[in-house]
Design an enzyme around this catalytic site. Structure first.
Site, PDB file in Angstrom:
ATOM      1  N   ASN A 110      13.635  -2.841  44.291  1.00 11.28           N
ATOM      2  CA  ASN A 110      12.850  -1.720  43.756  1.00 11.28           C
ATOM      3  C   ASN A 110      13.576  -1.066  42.589  1.00 11.28           C
ATOM      4  O   ASN A 110      14.799  -0.965  42.570  1.00 11.28           O
ATOM      5  CB  ASN A 110      12.534  -0.700  44.873  1.00 11.28           C
ATOM      6  CG  ASN A 110      13.534   0.424  44.949  1.00 11.28           C
ATOM      7  OD1 ASN A 110      13.444   1.404  44.208  1.00 11.28           O
ATOM      8  ND2 ASN A 110      14.533   0.284  45.823  1.00 11.28           N
ATOM      9  N   PHE A 114      12.764   7.302  41.290  1.00  8.54           N
ATOM     10  CA  PHE A 114      12.495   8.661  41.805  1.00  8.54           C
ATOM     11  C   PHE A 114      11.108   9.172  41.388  1.00  8.54           C
ATOM     12  O   PHE A 114      10.967  10.302  40.901  1.00  8.54           O
ATOM     13  CB  PHE A 114      13.555   9.666  41.332  1.00  8.54           C
ATOM     14  CG  PHE A 114      14.927   9.494  41.931  1.00  8.54           C
ATOM     15  CD1 PHE A 114      15.151   8.667  43.020  1.00  8.54           C
ATOM     16  CD2 PHE A 114      16.011  10.197  41.406  1.00  8.54           C
ATOM     17  CE1 PHE A 114      16.427   8.529  43.575  1.00  8.54           C
ATOM     18  CE2 PHE A 114      17.285  10.065  41.941  1.00  8.54           C
ATOM     19  CZ  PHE A 114      17.489   9.224  43.024  1.00  8.54           C
ATOM     20  N   SER A 174      21.325   6.006  43.809  1.00 11.37           N
ATOM     21  CA  SER A 174      20.212   5.171  43.361  1.00 11.37           C
ATOM     22  C   SER A 174      20.629   4.450  42.086  1.00 11.37           C
ATOM     23  O   SER A 174      21.168   5.075  41.177  1.00 11.37           O
ATOM     24  CB  SER A 174      18.977   6.023  43.080  1.00 11.37           C
ATOM     25  OG  SER A 174      18.040   5.237  42.364  1.00 11.37           O
ATOM     26  N   ASN A 176      18.572   3.345  39.996  1.00 13.45           N
ATOM     27  CA  ASN A 176      17.433   3.387  39.077  1.00 13.45           C
ATOM     28  C   ASN A 176      17.344   4.650  38.230  1.00 13.45           C
ATOM     29  O   ASN A 176      16.374   4.836  37.506  1.00 13.45           O
ATOM     30  CB  ASN A 176      16.133   3.201  39.872  1.00 13.45           C
ATOM     31  CG  ASN A 176      16.157   1.897  40.646  1.00 13.45           C
ATOM     32  OD1 ASN A 176      16.491   0.862  40.073  1.00 13.45           O
ATOM     33  ND2 ASN A 176      15.852   1.954  41.925  1.00 13.45           N
ATOM     34  N   THR A 177      18.325   5.542  38.368  1.00 12.23           N
ATOM     35  CA  THR A 177      18.407   6.708  37.489  1.00 12.23           C
ATOM     36  C   THR A 177      19.697   6.545  36.694  1.00 12.23           C
ATOM     37  O   THR A 177      20.786   6.612  37.274  1.00 12.23           O
ATOM     38  CB  THR A 177      18.419   8.014  38.312  1.00 12.23           C
ATOM     39  OG1 THR A 177      17.161   8.120  38.985  1.00 12.23           O
ATOM     40  CG2 THR A 177      18.619   9.242  37.425  1.00 12.23           C
ATOM     41  N   LYS A 216      25.029  10.345  50.070  1.00  4.60           N
ATOM     42  CA  LYS A 216      24.611   8.938  50.204  1.00  4.60           C
ATOM     43  C   LYS A 216      25.259   8.087  49.121  1.00  4.60           C
ATOM     44  O   LYS A 216      25.153   8.392  47.934  1.00  4.60           O
ATOM     45  CB  LYS A 216      23.087   8.830  50.129  1.00  4.60           C
ATOM     46  CG  LYS A 216      22.592   7.414  50.397  1.00  4.60           C
ATOM     47  CD  LYS A 216      21.137   7.405  50.778  1.00  4.60           C
ATOM     48  CE  LYS A 216      20.626   5.991  50.955  1.00  4.60           C
ATOM     49  NZ  LYS A 216      19.198   5.964  51.264  1.00  4.60           N
ATOM     50  N   ASN A 245      23.089   2.768  50.100  1.00  3.05           N
ATOM     51  CA  ASN A 245      21.868   2.603  49.326  1.00  3.05           C
ATOM     52  C   ASN A 245      21.702   1.107  49.000  1.00  3.05           C
ATOM     53  O   ASN A 245      22.415   0.267  49.542  1.00  3.05           O
ATOM     54  CB  ASN A 245      21.963   3.454  48.050  1.00  3.05           C
ATOM     55  CG  ASN A 245      20.602   3.969  47.601  1.00  3.05           C
ATOM     56  OD1 ASN A 245      19.637   3.202  47.549  1.00  3.05           O
ATOM     57  ND2 ASN A 245      20.515   5.243  47.283  1.00  3.05           N
TER      58      ASN A 245
HETATM   59  C1  LIG Z   1      11.221   0.899  47.777  1.00  5.78           C
HETATM   60  C2  LIG Z   1      12.481   1.646  48.118  1.00  5.78           C
HETATM   61  C3  LIG Z   1      12.639   2.940  47.664  1.00  5.78           C
HETATM   62  C4  LIG Z   1      13.810   3.657  47.975  1.00  5.78           C
HETATM   63  N1  LIG Z   1      13.924   4.936  47.540  1.00  5.78           N
HETATM   64  C5  LIG Z   1      15.027   5.657  47.896  1.00  5.78           C
HETATM   65  C6  LIG Z   1      15.142   7.010  47.530  1.00  5.78           C
HETATM   66  O1  LIG Z   1      14.241   7.594  46.905  1.00  5.78           O
HETATM   67  N2  LIG Z   1      16.272   7.663  47.891  1.00  5.78           N
HETATM   68  C7  LIG Z   1      17.285   7.068  48.600  1.00  5.78           C
HETATM   69  O2  LIG Z   1      18.287   7.717  48.916  1.00  5.78           O
HETATM   70  N3  LIG Z   1      17.192   5.775  48.981  1.00  5.78           N
HETATM   71  C8  LIG Z   1      16.084   5.060  48.650  1.00  5.78           C
HETATM   72  N4  LIG Z   1      15.984   3.753  49.041  1.00  5.78           N
HETATM   73  C9  LIG Z   1      17.115   3.120  49.756  1.00  5.78           C
HETATM   74  C10 LIG Z   1      16.925   3.126  51.255  1.00  5.78           C
HETATM   75  O3  LIG Z   1      16.881   4.447  51.771  1.00  5.78           O
HETATM   76  C11 LIG Z   1      18.072   2.352  51.951  1.00  5.78           C
HETATM   77  O4  LIG Z   1      19.289   3.035  51.726  1.00  5.78           O
HETATM   78  C12 LIG Z   1      18.220   0.926  51.451  1.00  5.78           C
HETATM   79  O5  LIG Z   1      16.963   0.342  51.225  1.00  5.78           O
HETATM   80  C13 LIG Z   1      19.004   0.046  52.436  1.00  5.78           C
HETATM   81  O6  LIG Z   1      18.378   0.007  53.692  1.00  5.78           O
HETATM   82  P1  LIG Z   1      17.393  -1.208  54.152  1.00  5.78           P
HETATM   83  O7  LIG Z   1      18.135  -2.491  53.918  1.00  5.78           O
HETATM   84  O8  LIG Z   1      17.101  -0.928  55.605  1.00  5.78           O
HETATM   85  O9  LIG Z   1      16.178  -1.102  53.304  1.00  5.78           O
HETATM   86  C14 LIG Z   1      14.825   3.028  48.742  1.00  5.78           C
HETATM   87  C15 LIG Z   1      14.649   1.715  49.199  1.00  5.78           C
HETATM   88  C16 LIG Z   1      13.497   1.018  48.901  1.00  5.78           C
HETATM   89  C17 LIG Z   1      13.329  -0.390  49.416  1.00  5.78           C
END
Ligand SMILES: Cc1cc2nc3c(=O)[nH]c(=O)nc-3n(C[C@H](O)[C@H](O)[C@H](O)COP(=O)(O)O)c2cc1C
Length: 341
Positions: A110, A114, A174, A176-177, A216, A245
């Site tokens: 992704n 934000f 993140s 992406n920022t 985080k 993350n």
């Molecule tokens: C589509 C998507 C959007 C995410 N957006 C955020 C976010 O806005 N803020 C954040 O702290 N983590 C965000 N994450 C990260 C997740 O909270 C998590 O830390 C990460 O995906 C690893 O866990 P997982 O393997 O169970 O997905 C996002 C993950 C995905 C897949």
């Protein structure tokens, strides 16, 4: 149930499926019908950061960015739900497409950036809360806020969500920022943590409530950097660390056609990386503050392993897309069984 829904969801683009899910769960929440989903939450009470968690499995940030469906997610059996990332001002995020499934690896890429309604839209939704689990709010900075002013964005969000959140997560990780991850290091981190700690103590005085703050972190750090960052976080008096993350590393999906899509990679491909970060952090933290483990938790085994590595709590995101909500109970039961052993 999810085995019937999944082919339908996977026939849509990843972001459309996401929007349809959130709209549906949001409608159930608004109408107070979320109890229809009741998956009989596994009862495994656990005290952490001074809060009483009904069980140790939570929804990771990013799925309910705008806090429109957290009641419904809680009814699916999560002990805690983290909403956000929310920024001071609303923003659209990156151009679409920006969300990709990598089914061969049960992974997601992704670069949402934000996209969110802004903190002022979120606050009334938090104020309407009915569920009795733990609610975390994950805060970030707007894309067009400079690195020097980043702390102002975090402070504004902290101040506004403080009265409603059980805990607040400061998202520094993140990918992406642009520039966000630089806040994880050195003087930038030190200055930001000091500002946040002062604000937390001031808000405690004003509200009579102490709301714990977690940081985080990203998985893309050398071990010694991770240890250094953990030490700084403890010294600054923060209350917990959430790791990890998404990763920008593509080794795990090398050769896949989506390999070169920019953004953060998550899901099963992150299990080992996040597990190793958890081990490093648990050692560095030495029980001083708790660790919330996230990244690649995709079944009972990986849930168990993260807790055995020393995480106090765990969170899930990507595997929920591939396995469905039954996973919540599976993980919560596995974690509970560890205590019953
Ligand atoms: C589509 C998507 C959007 C995410 N957006 C955020 C976010 O806005 N803020 C954040 O702290 N983590 C965000 N994450 C990260 C997740 O909270 C998590 O830390 C990460 O995906 C690893 O866990 P997982 O393997 O169970 O997905 C996002 C993950 C995905 C897949």
């Amino acid at each position: 149930m999810y085995s019937y829904l999944k082919p339908l969801m996977f026939s849509m683009s990843a972001e459309t499926a996401h929007d349809v899910t959130i709209d549906g769960l949001s409608a159930l929440s608004r109408l107070g019908l979320f109890k229809l989903l009741n998956q009989a939450r596994v009862s495994d009470p656990y005290e952490c950061m001074g809060l009483n968690f009904p069980n140790r499995v939570g929804l990771a940030a990013g799925l309910d960015k705008n806090a429109v469906a957290y009641e419904a997610f809680a009814a699916l059996g999560f002990g805690f739900v983290e909403v956000g990332t929310v920024t001071p001002r609303p923003q659209l995020g990156n151009p679409k497409p920006r969300l990709f499934r990598v089914p061969e690896h049960k992974a997601i890429i992704n670069r949402m950036g934000f996209n969110n309604d802004g903190v002022d839209a979120m606050v009334p939704r938090l104020a309407r809360r009915q569920f009795d689990g733990i609610l975390g709010v994950n805060i970030g900075k707007n894309k067009d806020t400079s690195a020097e002013d980043a702390y102002k964005d975090y402070l504004e969000c902290l101040e506004k969500v403080y009265p409603y959140a059980d805990y607040v997560t400061v998202n520094l990780s993140s990918p992406n920022t642009p520039g966000l991850r630089d806040l994880q290091f050195g003087d930038a981190l030190k200055g930001l943590l000091a500002e946040l700690k002062n604000a937390q103590l001031r808000l405690k005085g004003e509200t009579g409530r102490y709301v714990p703050m977690t940081i985080k972190l990203a998985p893309d750090m050398a071990e010694e950097d991770l240890i250094g960052v953990a030490n700084q976080i403890v010294e600054a008096g923060l209350d917990g660390i959430i790791a990890t993350n998404t990763t920008i590393d593509r080794t795990a999906i090398a050769g896949h056609p989506l390999e070169n899509e920019a953004g953060g990679l998550s899901g099963e491909v992150l299990t080992t990386v996040s597990q190793n970060c958890a081990k490093t952090l648990v050692k560095a933290l030495d029980g001083k503050i708790p660790l919330i483990g996230v990244g690649g938790i995709c079944d009972d085994d990986s849930a168990e392993e993260r807790i055995k590595a020393g995480a106090d709590l765990i969170q899930i995101y990507s595997a929920l897309i591939y396995e469905g909500p039954g996973l919540i109970k599976e993980c919560a039961k596995a974690v509970k069984a560890l205590r019953d052993d």
